[in-house]
Design an enzyme around this catalytic site. Structure first.
Site, PDB file in Angstrom:
ATOM      1  N   SER A 116      11.932  -8.502   1.241  1.00 46.47           N
ATOM      2  CA  SER A 116      11.260  -7.213   1.303  1.00 46.47           C
ATOM      3  C   SER A 116      12.079  -6.146   0.576  1.00 46.47           C
ATOM      4  O   SER A 116      13.265  -5.999   0.807  1.00 46.47           O
ATOM      5  CB  SER A 116      11.066  -6.832   2.757  1.00 46.47           C
ATOM      6  OG  SER A 116      10.442  -5.588   2.826  1.00 46.47           O
ATOM      7  N   ASN A 166      12.057  -1.138   3.015  1.00 42.39           N
ATOM      8  CA  ASN A 166      11.286  -0.725   1.839  1.00 42.39           C
ATOM      9  C   ASN A 166      10.345   0.408   2.233  1.00 42.39           C
ATOM     10  O   ASN A 166       9.607   0.302   3.204  1.00 42.39           O
ATOM     11  CB  ASN A 166      10.493  -1.936   1.331  1.00 42.39           C
ATOM     12  CG  ASN A 166       9.735  -1.618   0.048  1.00 42.39           C
ATOM     13  OD1 ASN A 166       9.722  -0.481  -0.417  1.00 42.39           O
ATOM     14  ND2 ASN A 166       9.108  -2.633  -0.518  1.00 42.39           N
ATOM     15  N   SER A 170       4.832  -4.010   1.439  1.00 41.91           N
ATOM     16  CA  SER A 170       3.504  -4.613   1.582  1.00 41.91           C
ATOM     17  C   SER A 170       3.480  -5.321   2.929  1.00 41.91           C
ATOM     18  O   SER A 170       4.314  -6.192   3.185  1.00 41.91           O
ATOM     19  CB  SER A 170       3.257  -5.619   0.478  1.00 41.91           C
ATOM     20  OG  SER A 170       3.687  -5.098  -0.750  1.00 41.91           O
ATOM     21  N   GLY A 396       7.880 -10.596   1.445  1.00 43.64           N
ATOM     22  CA  GLY A 396       9.122 -11.353   1.247  1.00 43.64           C
ATOM     23  C   GLY A 396       9.697 -11.888   2.545  1.00 43.64           C
ATOM     24  O   GLY A 396       9.277 -11.512   3.636  1.00 43.64           O
TER      25      GLY A 396
HETATM   26  N1  ATP Z   1      11.400  -2.339 -11.760  1.00 46.89           N
HETATM   27  C1  ATP Z   1      11.613  -1.317 -10.946  1.00 46.89           C
HETATM   28  N2  ATP Z   1      11.927  -0.117 -11.454  1.00 46.89           N
HETATM   29  C2  ATP Z   1      12.134   0.924 -10.655  1.00 46.89           C
HETATM   30  N3  ATP Z   1      12.043   0.871  -9.322  1.00 46.89           N
HETATM   31  C3  ATP Z   1      11.736  -0.291  -8.744  1.00 46.89           C
HETATM   32  C4  ATP Z   1      11.489  -1.454  -9.532  1.00 46.89           C
HETATM   33  N4  ATP Z   1      11.171  -2.448  -8.714  1.00 46.89           N
HETATM   34  C5  ATP Z   1      11.231  -1.932  -7.458  1.00 46.89           C
HETATM   35  N5  ATP Z   1      11.567  -0.645  -7.464  1.00 46.89           N
HETATM   36  C6  ATP Z   1      11.729   0.245  -6.315  1.00 46.89           C
HETATM   37  O1  ATP Z   1      11.881  -0.549  -5.180  1.00 46.89           O
HETATM   38  C7  ATP Z   1      10.906  -0.244  -4.203  1.00 46.89           C
HETATM   39  C8  ATP Z   1      10.446  -1.499  -3.505  1.00 46.89           C
HETATM   40  O2  ATP Z   1       9.774  -2.327  -4.376  1.00 46.89           O
HETATM   41  P1  ATP Z   1       8.522  -3.196  -3.927  1.00 46.89           P
HETATM   42  O3  ATP Z   1       7.624  -2.407  -3.097  1.00 46.89           O
HETATM   43  O4  ATP Z   1       8.001  -3.802  -5.133  1.00 46.89           O
HETATM   44  O5  ATP Z   1       9.196  -4.290  -3.069  1.00 46.89           O
HETATM   45  P2  ATP Z   1       8.542  -5.592  -2.514  1.00 46.89           P
HETATM   46  O6  ATP Z   1       9.334  -6.708  -3.014  1.00 46.89           O
HETATM   47  O7  ATP Z   1       7.105  -5.603  -2.795  1.00 46.89           O
HETATM   48  O8  ATP Z   1       8.775  -5.443  -0.978  1.00 46.89           O
HETATM   49  P3  ATP Z   1       7.849  -5.897   0.220  1.00 46.89           P
HETATM   50  O9  ATP Z   1       8.050  -7.342   0.377  1.00 46.89           O
HETATM   51  O10 ATP Z   1       8.368  -5.122   1.328  1.00 46.89           O
HETATM   52  O11 ATP Z   1       6.487  -5.522  -0.166  1.00 46.89           O
HETATM   53  C9  ATP Z   1       9.776   0.391  -4.958  1.00 46.89           C
HETATM   54  O12 ATP Z   1       9.085   1.282  -4.119  1.00 46.89           O
HETATM   55  C10 ATP Z   1      10.511   1.099  -6.077  1.00 46.89           C
HETATM   56  O13 ATP Z   1      10.969   2.335  -5.631  1.00 46.89           O
HETATM   57 MG    MG Z   2       5.471  -5.443  -1.783  1.00 48.25          MG
END
Ligand code: ATP
Ligand code: MG
Length: 1085
Positions: A116, A166, A170, A396
């Site tokens: 996550s 996070n 999600s 995740g």
């Molecule tokens: N490539 C990137 N560039 C800039 N910021 C990023 C990038 N990837 C992720 N982030 C930052 O990290 C935060 C978390 O990313 P994200 O929501 O994609 O995580 P996730 O893997 O989907 O987590 P979860 O499993 O909780 O959904 C985003 O809100 C953003 O602020």
């Molecule tokens: Mg996510």
């Protein structure tokens, strides 16, 4: 910031291997161990290189800040480029996937894993936006793209929440199939959602929030909307919204709300649909505020009652439910078994349980409805075969302090994904070696299939046992479930529990009694069994679902179909675990049919901040993601592989035979190249289409030599280029110079020519003039000479002739010459007379030309005149002749004697003015006169008494003249002409005449006649003529004088003519003056 940071888009990288920070592909890492692996990630992370490859797998580090590497220029840079050509990027993977989908017709899936907050959702959005940017364009296609992209904000608002790990976590699993046509244009998509973490609706762990939409609605909606939804902007008024973290840094809920509304509109939600959705969201909030109080009943049971009915009322109004129905559903529970129906009361705890269950169900069903609704909008219209790109963004791996059923499910899903990763990567690797005919040695790696088995095994898997517990009659609690696990799973090497038969954990104090622990591939996770059974049962009392079904709100019937009383189903609905397992099974099957692309997301720190790289955390993720094994597997055989063509292209400059162009099969070229570079034979192997290089070092040596060679080549290219450039420039200059010179020469030459031309014209004219004058002079001279000669000759001839003929001429030459001259002169003179006309009236006559001709000239004129008169007369007829004779006689008588005469010359003598023959009036008269009438006219007979005139007809024949009455034609007097003695007229212009009779004649007794006539001249002339022609008589005398005597019977009267004034009128007037005088006054002419 590092130099790369300043402007990375300006940097043009041509290969993964150029300008490398660390190594871009972990396979090339040397030496390969965990430390160097982490170190490589760290050094790249520090230089903002967040992407690193393991072969074709992309490792993505979450930078926690926005990097300028997602610009449209970057998209262009990565578009249609080979995977290893540019530095690692998620776009390279997206491009590879999209191109093999489009060009090789292979369905793709993009599997994004990581814990996550590692950046999975972001990665999935990047992939989608890249594909949207590079695929086809057009109005329809753009609409589809826009709808696909805009489905994200909607789903994120309802399915994401702030968690400890996070801020935008999600809370559901999402798999999206994007469908393309044969051209690679997107047609639509299908979204599948997996298990929303609905417990969050009612309760959030400390420091976390409920789903975004609640906060967005309260802070972003207009006052009006809130009023309609019966909501208050204040978060603290709602039990379901945790207060401590309602506001999150960097999250603007109000703005997000607008984004979501807009996105819903783009995706195709109707305004009333949006309203319904918001009403349900509001209803959930209201539901949370309903509280219960105990009320004792007689039989000793506690019965719950709704404390403050206001929220209940408002909620019922929102959903259109009858309040009493819902109120009853919160107090009673009907249990139906076989044919029996039993109603039991609910105590307060049960009422709260029912309320939360309703809230969770309401929300999660709303979420599923949203997904279905979005799918309806974005589904592909055409029924043709689609190519599919699946993007999997699933929650995740999670290890919390307190892990419950949800984490268990989530982690199970991640196990499955790891499983598929292992299977697919290894299989693919293996297949490649087989395909390429390369010897393959098996690599030992941890296969998590055992863990999957522990959870999902149909007989004794944990999920199966949970279901069994749930369905088992009798008292079922979470503890009985744990007991069951303890007996059945005791021996499993990945299952740990304090009370299991396995005595190993008896003394393990990190393992509480109400928990069990699973050694997941990603680490050990301790699950508290509390709530497992309930959550798996996912029980919503039938009274509640039926109450919901009765609601008038447009969505409720769809959301609670089981509440339909007509379709009461006594069977238990499938458990949550069962459903999840089934859907994961379907997903896995689906993924296996597609070509997988991996993005492994790693979070660099736990603090959600940029620039921090926590080694231990990364190390942990690297381990459980099995990345090291991944690299090893990749390197076990050969660390690097490349198609012959691209290998030859890249290194051909290292060998003279292959540089600059190798003709022949690429494979042979590579062989020649490698031998020439003296690469040891054990270092490489020849596949069918690729060269495999065992050691990264070998590749680096090649790279090193290439770099050195490139420098020389660069110098060479530079040299040639500069030479070429200078030469081109020179040639251009030369060409221009020639053009300029040509034009200048032309111009100068033209000028010069014009000058010469005008000069020569001047000269020419001078010379011509001079020549002409010369010729003229010459001609004039010649002419003079000729004339002189002629003159001289003439004179000379004359002299000669005269000299020769003098002897013959001397005697009569003069006379001859004279005659000849005269002859000539006369000839000329007579010819000159020819011009005179034949008219007798013409008086002209040429002037005399010579003095000596004077007499002849006058005589000739006279003779000529006589002759032409004779000629003229010769043309006359007899009558005409007589007329002219008469006229002649008249002239002889009167010319110059009587003033009347000139006016009569032009009047023809008509004779018979009365037309006596024709006029019947004069018939008697005519018969009385026997002879031919020579003249008949009307005359006035002057009365001697008063001098007045009375009209009479006057007739003249050859022998007599007759006077007759004008009216009757009665002959009054007829006088034979021999009796006529003379006629008297005046000299003036009057018409009076007196006919005097011979004395003693027969007629004399009547006396003389004084008459006047208009035709006096004619009458007298005719009378005179008769006298001249008659042989028997004398000439009639004609007296012309202004005073004469007339014998009227006895008296002689004198007639005197006087010149009267013009007052007397036109005609002459006769007056009797006295007995002896008649005076006629004649008007002066
Ligand atoms: N490539 C990137 N560039 C800039 N910021 C990023 C990038 N990837 C992720 N982030 C930052 O990290 C935060 C978390 O990313 P994200 O929501 O994609 O995580 P996730 O893997 O989907 O987590 P979860 O499993 O909780 O959904 C985003 O809100 C953003 O602020
Ligand atoms: Mg996510």
């Amino acid at each position: 910031p590092s130099p790369v940071d300043t402007n990375p888009s300006m940097e043009v990288k041509t290969s993964l291997l150029d300008n490398m920070i660390g190594v871009g592909d972990m396979v090339l890492l040397e030496p390969l161990n965990e430390d160097s692996f982490i170190e490589n990630l760290r050094s790249r992370f520090d230089h903002n290189e967040i992407y690193t490859y393991i072969g074709s797998v992309v490792i993505s580090m979450n930078p926690y800040r926005s990097l300028p590497i997602y610009t449209p220029q970057k998209v262009e840079e990565y578009r249609n480029r080979n995977f290893y050509e540019l530095s690692p990027h998620i776009y390279a993977l997206a491009d590879e996937a999209y191109r093999s989908l489009r060009d090789q017709d292979k369905d793709q899936c993009i599997l994004i894993t990581g814990e996550s907050g590692a950046g999975k959702t972001e990665a999935s959005k990047l992939v989608m936006s890249y594909v949207a940017a590079v695929c086809g364009k057009g109005q329809e296609v753009n609409k589809v793209k826009e709808q696909l992209l805009q489905s994200n904000p909607v789903l994120e608002a309802f399915g994401n929440a702030k968690t400890m790990r996070n801020d935008n976590s999600s809370r559901f699993g999402k798999y999206m199939d994007i469908e393309f046509d044969f051209k690679g244009d997107p047609l639509g998509g299908v979204i599948s959602n997996y298990l929303l973490e609905k417990s969050r609706v009612c309760k959030q762990p400390r420091g976390e929030r409920n789903f975004h939409i609640f906060y967005q609605l309260l802070s972003g909606a207009s006052d009006d909307t809130l009023l309609k939804l019966k909501l208050d902007r204040d978060f603290s008024k709602y039990n379901y919204l945790s207060l401590d973290s309602a506001n999150v840094n960097g999250l603007d809920d109000a703005a997000s709300f607008r984004t979501v509304r807009n996105a819903m509109q783009i995706v195709g939600f109707m305004e009333d649909e949006v309203q319904s959705v918001l009403e349900l969201v509001a209803a959930v909030l209201k539901l949370g505020n309903i509280e219960f109080k105990p009320e004792s009943r007689v039989n000793g049971f506690d019965e719950s009652r709704v404390k403050d009915k206001n929220d209940l009322k408002e909620m019922c109004e929102l959903l259109g439910i009858e309040q009493s129905v819902l109120e009853r559903a919160f107090s009673y529970r009907t249990v139906e078994a076989k044919m029996e129906k039993m109603s039991t009361t609910l105590n307060v705890a049960q009422a709260y349980y029912a309320r939360d269950a309703l809230a969770k169900n309401l929300y999660s069903r709303l979420f599923s409805w949203l997904v279905t609704r979005i799918n309806e909008s974005i589904k592909a219209q055409a029924k043709t075969r689609h190519k599919v790109m699946g993007v999997l963004d699933i929650y995740g791996f999670e290890i919390f302090e307190d892990n419950s059923f949800e984490q268990f499910i989530i982690n199970y899903c991640n196990e499955k994904l790891q499983q598929i990763f292992i299977e697919l990567t290894l299989r693919e690797e293996q297949e490649e070696y087989i395909r390429e005919d390369i010897e393959w040695t098996n690599i030992v790696y941890f296969n998590n299939a055992v863990i999957c088995d522990l959870i999902e095994n149909n007989q004794n898997g944990i999920l199966a046992m949970l279901d069994e517990e749930c369905l088992r009659p009798g008292t079922v609690t979470d503890d009985t479930f744990l007991d069951k696990l303890n007996t059945i799973c005791a021996e499993h090497q990945h299952f740990e529990s304090r009370l299991s038969k396995n005595s190993k954990f008896l003394t393990d104090h990190s393992l509480p009694h109400s928990c069990f622990r699973i050694q997941h591939y990603a680490g050990k996770v301790l699950y508290r069994v509390e709530g497992f059974v309930d959550k798996n049962n996912d029980l919503l009392y039938r009274d509640l679902s039926q109450a919901m079904y009765k609601a008038t709100h447009s969505l409720m019937r769809q959301l609670f179909p089981e509440g339909n009383p007509a379709k009461v189903n006594l069977k238990r609905p499938p458990t949550a675990g069962f459903q999840f397992k089934a859907s994961v099974g379907v997903l896995m099957k689906n993924l296996q049919t597609k070509n997988p692309n991996y993005i492994r997301c790693i979070k660099p720190n736990d603090k959600k901040v940029a620039h921090i790289f926590t080694d231990s955390l990364v190390c942990h993720q690297v381990r459980y993601l099995g990345l090291m094994e991944n690299v090893r597997v990749r390197r076990a055989g050969y660390a690097f592989r490349q198609p012959y063509e691209s290998c030859l292209k890249r290194y051909k400059m290292l060998c003279k035979t292959t540089w600059p162009q190798w003709r022949g099969p690429a494979r042979d070229g590579v062989a020649v190249l490698l031998t020439d570079c003296s690469v040891p034979t054990e270092e490489f192997a020849y596949g069918r289409s690729k060269i495999f290089i065992r050691n990264p070092r070998t590749l680096f040596t090649l790279e090193e030599r290439r770099r050195a060679c490139l420098e020389d080549l660069a110098t060479l290219i530079q040299k040639i280029y500069r030479g070429w450039k200078s030469r081109t420039h020179f040639l251009l200059l030369k060409k221009s110079q020639v053009v300029v010179a040509a034009w200048y020469r032309r111009y100068a030459q033209q000028n010069k020519y014009q000058k010469i031309k005008s000069a020569s014209l001047v000269m020419q004219s001078f010379i011509r003039g001079w020549k002409a004058r010369n010729i003229l002079r010459q001609l004039k001279y010649e002419k003079r000479c000729k004339e002189a000669v002629t003159t001289i000759a003439a004179y000379w001839h004359g002299t000669q002739v005269r000299r020769d003929y003098r002897k013959f001429f001397r005697a009569n030459a003069g006379k001859k010459i004279y005659n000849f001259t005269i002859q000539r002169i006369m000839q000329k003179y007579f010819l000159g007379l020819k011009t005179t006309t034949m008219s007798p009236m013409d008086n002209t006559w040429p002037a005399k030309p010579y003095g000596f001709l004077e007499g002849a000239h006058t005589e000739l004129r006279r003779i000529f005149h006589l002759w032409r008169c004779k000629k003229y007369r010769g043309q006359f007829t007899e009558e005409k002749k007589a007329v002219y004779e008469e006229k002649l006689e008249a002239s002889e008588i009167f010319k110059d004697k009587k003033a009347l005469y000139p006016s009569s010359v032009s009047q023809p003598f008509k004779g018979d003015y009365l037309e006596i023959q024709k006029n019947p009036k004069y018939q008697k008269l005519n018969s009385a006169v026997e002879e031919k009438v020579l003249l008949a006219d009307l005359v006035n007979k002057i009365n001697r008494a008063n001098g007045k005139g009375s009209p009479r007809l006057f007739l003249l024949t050859k022998s007599n003249f007759v006077l007759a009455d004008q009216k009757t034609g009665q002959v009054k007097t007829s006088v034979p002409l021999p009796d006529l003695a003379s006629v008297s007229v005046s000299t003036q212009s009057d018409g009076f005449f007196a006919l005097k009779l011979k004395e003693g004649s027969a007629s004399a007794s009547k006396g003389d006649f004084l008459l006047s006539s208009d035709h006096l001249i004619e009458i007298i002339t005719k009378l005179h003529r008769i006298g001249t022609t008659a042989a028997d008589r004398d000439q009639i005398n004609i007296d012309i004088s202004d005073e004469f005597l007339v014998q009227f019977k006895q008296d002689k009267v004198c007639v005197k003519f006087i010149q009267g004034g013009p007052k007397n009128g036109n005609s002459a007037a006769c007056k009797r003056k006295n007995n002896r005088l008649l005076e006629v006054s004649v008007p002066s002419p």
